[in-house]
Motif scaffolding. Structure first.
Motif, PDB file in Angstrom:
ATOM      1  N   GLY A 258      26.510  10.441   7.118  1.00  0.00           N
ATOM      2  CA  GLY A 258      25.455   9.916   7.706  1.00  0.00           C
ATOM      3  C   GLY A 258      25.050   8.657   7.842  1.00  0.00           C
ATOM      4  N   PRO A 259      24.010   8.278   8.267  1.00  0.00           N
ATOM      5  CA  PRO A 259      23.420   7.162   8.290  1.00  0.00           C
ATOM      6  C   PRO A 259      23.005   6.219   6.611  1.00  0.00           C
ATOM      7  CG  PRO A 259      21.689   8.083   8.865  1.00  0.00           C
ATOM      8  CD  PRO A 259      22.763   9.042   8.819  1.00  0.00           C
ATOM      9  N   PRO A 260      23.494   4.902   6.601  1.00  0.00           N
ATOM     10  CA  PRO A 260      22.989   4.589   5.146  1.00  0.00           C
ATOM     11  C   PRO A 260      21.489   4.952   4.709  1.00  0.00           C
ATOM     12  CG  PRO A 260      24.304   2.945   6.375  1.00  0.00           C
ATOM     13  CD  PRO A 260      23.756   3.937   7.374  1.00  0.00           C
ATOM     14  N   ARG A 261      21.664   5.338   3.532  1.00  0.00           N
ATOM     15  CA  ARG A 261      20.120   5.734   2.711  1.00  0.00           C
ATOM     16  C   ARG A 261      19.980   5.019   1.625  1.00  0.00           C
ATOM     17  NH1 ARG A 261      18.921  11.970   2.616  1.00  0.00           N
ATOM     18  NH2 ARG A 261      20.846  11.913   1.498  1.00  0.00           N
ATOM     19  N   ALA A 262      18.720   4.712   1.287  1.00  0.00           N
ATOM     20  CA  ALA A 262      18.361   4.000   0.169  1.00  0.00           C
ATOM     21  C   ALA A 262      16.776   4.298  -0.088  1.00  0.00           C
ATOM     22  CB  ALA A 262      18.830   2.696   0.123  1.00  0.00           C
ATOM     23  N   ARG A 263      16.313   4.156  -1.467  1.00  0.00           N
ATOM     24  CA  ARG A 263      15.122   4.176  -1.897  1.00  0.00           C
ATOM     25  C   ARG A 263      14.513   3.010  -2.591  1.00  0.00           C
ATOM     26  NH1 ARG A 263      17.232   9.556  -3.657  1.00  0.00           N
ATOM     27  NH2 ARG A 263      15.982  11.153  -2.656  1.00  0.00           N
ATOM     28  N   VAL A 264      13.169   2.678  -2.074  1.00  0.00           N
ATOM     29  CA  VAL A 264      12.548   1.589  -2.569  1.00  0.00           C
ATOM     30  C   VAL A 264      11.348   1.970  -3.355  1.00  0.00           C
ATOM     31  CG1 VAL A 264      11.758  -0.760  -1.969  1.00  0.00           C
ATOM     32  CG2 VAL A 264      13.821   0.311  -0.988  1.00  0.00           C
ATOM     33  N   GLN A 265      11.000   1.422  -4.451  1.00  0.00           N
ATOM     34  CA  GLN A 265       9.452   1.516  -5.080  1.00  0.00           C
ATOM     35  C   GLN A 265       8.815   0.468  -4.518  1.00  0.00           C
ATOM     36  OE1 GLN A 265      11.618   1.716  -8.695  1.00  0.00           O
ATOM     37  NE2 GLN A 265      11.282   3.655  -8.957  1.00  0.00           N
ATOM     38  N   MET A 266       7.514   0.789  -4.104  1.00  0.00           N
ATOM     39  CA  MET A 266       6.796  -0.289  -3.803  1.00  0.00           C
ATOM     40  C   MET A 266       5.160  -0.239  -4.608  1.00  0.00           C
ATOM     41  SD  MET A 266       7.503  -0.803   0.234  1.00  0.00           S
ATOM     42  CE  MET A 266       9.106  -1.044   0.873  1.00  0.00           C
ATOM     43  N   LEU A 267       4.473  -1.311  -4.806  1.00  0.00           N
ATOM     44  CA  LEU A 267       3.180  -1.283  -5.169  1.00  0.00           C
ATOM     45  C   LEU A 267       2.435  -1.840  -4.062  1.00  0.00           C
ATOM     46  CD1 LEU A 267       1.301  -0.856  -7.589  1.00  0.00           C
ATOM     47  CD2 LEU A 267       1.825  -3.428  -8.015  1.00  0.00           C
ATOM     48  N   ILE A 268       1.513  -1.072  -3.392  1.00  0.00           N
ATOM     49  CA  ILE A 268       0.892  -1.565  -2.269  1.00  0.00           C
ATOM     50  C   ILE A 268      -0.634  -1.594  -2.490  1.00  0.00           C
ATOM     51  CG2 ILE A 268       2.445  -0.348  -0.512  1.00  0.00           C
ATOM     52  CD1 ILE A 268       0.559   2.176  -0.455  1.00  0.00           C
ATOM     53  N   ALA A 269      -1.410  -2.545  -1.776  1.00  0.00           N
ATOM     54  CA  ALA A 269      -2.788  -2.298  -2.299  1.00  0.00           C
ATOM     55  C   ALA A 269      -3.745  -1.374  -1.984  1.00  0.00           C
ATOM     56  CB  ALA A 269      -3.352  -3.698  -1.328  1.00  0.00           C
ATOM     57  N   GLY A 270      -4.470  -1.036  -2.686  1.00  0.00           N
ATOM     58  CA  GLY A 270      -5.252   0.195  -2.631  1.00  0.00           C
ATOM     59  C   GLY A 270      -6.548   0.029  -1.585  1.00  0.00           C
ATOM     60  N   ALA A 271      -7.307   0.993  -1.337  1.00  0.00           N
ATOM     61  CA  ALA A 271      -8.551   0.917  -0.231  1.00  0.00           C
ATOM     62  C   ALA A 271      -9.511   0.029  -0.872  1.00  0.00           C
ATOM     63  CB  ALA A 271      -9.063   2.146  -0.039  1.00  0.00           C
ATOM     64  N   PRO A 272     -10.404  -0.669  -0.376  1.00  0.00           N
ATOM     65  CA  PRO A 272     -11.295  -1.314  -0.793  1.00  0.00           C
ATOM     66  C   PRO A 272     -12.142  -0.521  -2.179  1.00  0.00           C
ATOM     67  CG  PRO A 272     -11.728  -1.187   1.365  1.00  0.00           C
ATOM     68  CD  PRO A 272     -10.649  -0.264   0.936  1.00  0.00           C
ATOM     69  N   ASP A 273     -12.123  -1.404  -3.333  1.00  0.00           N
ATOM     70  CA  ASP A 273     -12.733  -0.667  -4.507  1.00  0.00           C
ATOM     71  C   ASP A 273     -11.773   0.102  -5.232  1.00  0.00           C
ATOM     72  OD1 ASP A 273     -14.959  -2.480  -4.181  1.00  0.00           O
ATOM     73  OD2 ASP A 273     -16.001  -1.018  -3.107  1.00  0.00           O
ATOM     74  N   GLU A 274     -10.649   0.094  -4.860  1.00  0.00           N
ATOM     75  CA  GLU A 274      -9.533   1.110  -5.390  1.00  0.00           C
ATOM     76  C   GLU A 274      -8.590   0.189  -6.033  1.00  0.00           C
ATOM     77  OE1 GLU A 274      -9.983   4.427  -5.650  1.00  0.00           O
ATOM     78  OE2 GLU A 274     -11.770   4.462  -4.740  1.00  0.00           O
ATOM     79  N   PRO A 275      -7.889   1.040  -7.080  1.00  0.00           N
ATOM     80  CA  PRO A 275      -6.621   0.009  -7.789  1.00  0.00           C
ATOM     81  C   PRO A 275      -5.359   0.318  -6.815  1.00  0.00           C
ATOM     82  CG  PRO A 275      -7.262   2.378  -8.693  1.00  0.00           C
ATOM     83  CD  PRO A 275      -8.280   2.215  -7.579  1.00  0.00           C
ATOM     84  N   PRO A 276      -4.484  -0.506  -6.936  1.00  0.00           N
ATOM     85  CA  PRO A 276      -3.167  -0.427  -6.192  1.00  0.00           C
ATOM     86  C   PRO A 276      -2.465   0.961  -6.608  1.00  0.00           C
ATOM     87  CG  PRO A 276      -3.505  -2.513  -7.126  1.00  0.00           C
ATOM     88  CD  PRO A 276      -4.664  -1.723  -7.817  1.00  0.00           C
ATOM     89  N   GLU A 277      -1.858   1.181  -5.468  1.00  0.00           N
ATOM     90  CA  GLU A 277      -0.825   2.409  -5.877  1.00  0.00           C
ATOM     91  C   GLU A 277       0.466   2.242  -5.645  1.00  0.00           C
ATOM     92  OE1 GLU A 277      -2.174   6.105  -3.091  1.00  0.00           O
ATOM     93  OE2 GLU A 277      -3.562   4.740  -2.138  1.00  0.00           O
ATOM     94  N   ALA A 278       1.443   3.060  -6.379  1.00  0.00           N
ATOM     95  CA  ALA A 278       2.672   2.747  -6.569  1.00  0.00           C
ATOM     96  C   ALA A 278       3.199   4.150  -5.817  1.00  0.00           C
ATOM     97  CB  ALA A 278       3.137   2.838  -7.795  1.00  0.00           C
ATOM     98  N   VAL A 279       4.316   3.951  -4.761  1.00  0.00           N
ATOM     99  CA  VAL A 279       5.152   4.879  -4.034  1.00  0.00           C
ATOM    100  C   VAL A 279       6.348   4.558  -3.953  1.00  0.00           C
ATOM    101  CG1 VAL A 279       2.843   5.520  -2.280  1.00  0.00           C
ATOM    102  CG2 VAL A 279       4.841   3.756  -1.945  1.00  0.00           C
ATOM    103  N   LEU A 280       7.007   5.806  -3.893  1.00  0.00           N
ATOM    104  CA  LEU A 280       8.509   5.918  -3.792  1.00  0.00           C
ATOM    105  C   LEU A 280       8.913   6.073  -2.380  1.00  0.00           C
ATOM    106  CD1 LEU A 280      11.615   6.080  -4.703  1.00  0.00           C
ATOM    107  CD2 LEU A 280      10.845   8.480  -5.439  1.00  0.00           C
ATOM    108  N   LEU A 281       9.659   5.220  -1.552  1.00  0.00           N
ATOM    109  CA  LEU A 281      10.179   5.486  -0.042  1.00  0.00           C
ATOM    110  C   LEU A 281      11.596   5.676   0.230  1.00  0.00           C
ATOM    111  CD1 LEU A 281       7.529   2.956  -0.122  1.00  0.00           C
ATOM    112  CD2 LEU A 281       7.721   3.785   2.268  1.00  0.00           C
ATOM    113  N   LEU A 282      11.938   6.431   0.869  1.00  0.00           N
ATOM    114  CA  LEU A 282      13.341   6.475   1.725  1.00  0.00           C
ATOM    115  C   LEU A 282      13.576   6.034   2.785  1.00  0.00           C
ATOM    116  CD1 LEU A 282      16.226   7.899   1.039  1.00  0.00           C
ATOM    117  CD2 LEU A 282      15.231   9.616   2.355  1.00  0.00           C
TER     118      LEU A 282
END
Length: 564
Positions: A524-548
């Motif tokens: 199938g098509p090439p696939r890979a995973r990346v872990q990202m730290l994204i800015a949170g909503a106002p007055d909220e801490p950042p969030e860490a997510v796992l993406l494919l």
């Protein structure tokens, strides 16, 4: 030199839960029958075994082997109540009998054998008495100690004086896992270590056993050597350990007796615990309103828990109050006495220290009792919904975060079935290093021979989404970020949008973790995973997510998990 245990005669009623169920249900003895717990066979009659039914079978499989099978649910109260008839029959010939569990009775040999003219003559008398008075077939065995005598009864053997160890030596170590002993894990470990017989286990020194198998192993080692599980207790428990309750009005109903048993058992156990003791032989004595004296002694291989005491009191009340006419008391129970006839030191309650507990924390009786109650509740639910009705998660082998979690039915072995993990080559490099399209580094974990190449390193996402959420990743110039033919990011990610919501800034990201193609699957098509730290909503801490990310020309991004 170790002191030999008391010589005992054990009377064993094979398949007692099934025999009791057939008797209570009014089913013909020629019809195959089985008792089920959590949708599995726990006991079956000889007729059912002849038709292919075996312990441990699922109900569907058992009924396919034997369509006319009579099905009964497990009921400890029923088993104990009907076994009272057998106990009374034995008691007419000998004194001092002890009910180990419904279906098993132990009797001291010395006095009775002398009175009846020898051990063989005593055994013959008991067999005839039980068959005539209770209509039940049974087997007997004689040996030193309850463990050896129980196994001797199952084999129909009379072991010579002092020969218990020799009798046990050639038997498999699986004999250590008697009902209620909870030694399946120890037996499995001994087998894997090449100790297949009780004799091989007994040949080890006690020091080595303690060092390798801890206190639980020492108890089993004593049994394999033909000794008692614990050294004999020379002192009689003081009278103040007994608990006496008077009832006004008297107890005449089973439901009221069951309620009394629950509270009385808890207080009796608490009194022993305050003195650092536990009960292994419990005397239950009652006096009726008309002055009749009732009594029974229950022996237990393991120290009784509060629930264990309550169960035996309730079973005994059922046996007394539901006995056949003529054997039933003529009036209700006015006084009940619980007497600890044999006690052990409180350290016997600390087996949890050797089962993964924290030694510095000490034994926590409340937690053990809570776990026991929860386990009993789970089994009841499984009896209603089937074994898959109650499951617990187990972390197993695999590449995907969701694929590593396997749901195991309650009570089944929690052993991993996938190959063990292989270590990755090393920690990921800083996120900003070498992430352009021409010099991005290759991911770790693709070592030759790795068990799970491409697996993410620890920690795993705290929340794994059942349905991944569609997302979009763009770079600083607003272009879609995708994968190259070498499974590297085409450009550095700048913003992330999930479910079409306003995009958020990408504060940091990990290496790319390429997903290795599984053998025997279409490419199938090439696939890979990346872990990202994204800015949170106002007055909220950042969030860490796992993406494919999947695909080259039109990359498809999805959020698979969220980190705490």
């Amino acid at each position: 030199m170790s002191v030999l245990p008391t010589r005992l005669l054990v009377l064993w009623c094979p398949d007692w839960p099934a025999v009791a169920a057939v008797a209570a249900g009014g089913v013909a003895v020629t019809r195959p029958a089985a008792v089920f717990l959590a949708n599995r066979v726990v006991a079956c009659t000889a007729v059912a075994r002849a038709r292919g039914v075996r312990r441990g079978m699922r109900r569907r499989e058992a009924e396919s082997q034997c369509p006319e099978l009579a099905v009964f649910g497990a009921d400890d109260g029923r088993d104990a109540r009907l076994f009272e008839t057998v106990a009374r029959a034995v008691e007419e010939l000998v004194v001092g009998l002890e009910v180990v569990r419904p279906g098993l009775i132990a009797v001291p040999v010395s006095g009775a054998a002398g009175y009846f003219g020898g051990e063989i003559r005593l055994a013959e008398k008991l067999l005839d008495q039980v068959a005539a008075a209770a209509g039940v077939e049974c087997q007997v065995g004689i040996a030193e100690g309850l463990f050896a005598a129980t196994i001797a009864a199952r084999h129909g053997e009379f072991v010579e004086h002092g020969e218990a160890a020799a009798f046990l030596a050639p038997l498999p170590v699986a004999e250590l896992d008697q009902p209620g002993s909870d030694r399946a894990e120890l037996v499995g470990l001994l087998t894997r270590l090449g100790l297949h017989t009780l004799g091989a286990f007994a040949a080890l020194t006690e020091r080595d056993v303690l060092a390798r198998f801890a206190f639980e192993g020492v108890l089993a080692h004593r049994l394999a050597r033909g000794l008692s599980e614990r050294p004999p207790l020379r002192r009689r428990p003081p009278p103040e350990l007994s608990l006496t309750e008077s009832f006004d009005p008297v107890l005449e109903r089973i439901d009221v007796a069951a309620f009394v048993a629950q509270s009385t058992g808890a207080r009796f156990h608490a009194g022993l615990t305050e003195r650092g003791l536990a009960c292994t032989r419990l005397g239950i004595y009652a006096t009726t309103e008309s002055g009749e004296q009732l009594g029974r002694v229950w022996r237990c291989a393991e120290p009784l828990t509060p629930q264990g005491v309550s169960d035996r009191v309730r079973w005994q009340f059922e046996g007394w109050l539901r006995a056949a006419p003529g054997a039933r008391p003529t009036s209700g129970v006015a006084r009940l006495t619980l007497e600890p006839q044999e006690t052990v030191e409180g350290r016997s309650l600390q087996l949890g220290l050797w089962r993964g507990g924290n030694p510095a924390a000490g034994p926590d009786e409340d937690e053990e009792l809570t776990a026991e109650r929860a386990g009993r509740a789970f089994v009841r639910v499984q009896g209603l919904l089937g074994p898959e009705g109650v499951v617990t998660p187990l972390l197993d082998g695999g590449r995907d975060p969701a694929g590593r979690v396997r749901l195991v039915p309650w009570g089944d072995a929690r052993d991993p079935i996938s190959p063990p993990d292989a270590p990755v080559l090393g920690p990921p490099a800083p996120s900003g290093e070498g992430w352009s399209h021409d010099n991005g580094p290759t991911a770790w974990g693709e070592a030759l021979g790795a068990t799970w190449p491409g697996r993410l390193p620890a920690p795993s996402p705290a929340t794994v989404l059942v349905r991944p959420l569609p997302a979009e990743v763009v770079d600083a110039e607003g272009r879609l970020v995708g994968l190259t033919a070498h499974r590297r990011l085409t450009s550095a990610p700048s913003r992330l949008s999930i479910l079409g919501e306003p995009s958020r800034q990408v504060l940091d990201w990990s290496r790319v973790w390429p997903m290795t193609r599984v053998a025997n699957r279409a490419p199938g098509p090439p696939r890979a995973r990346v872990q990202m730290l994204i800015a949170g909503a106002p007055d909220e801490p950042p969030e860490a997510v796992l993406l494919l990310c999947a695909g080259l020309d039109n990359p498809l991004w999805t959020v698979e998990g969220v980190y705490d």
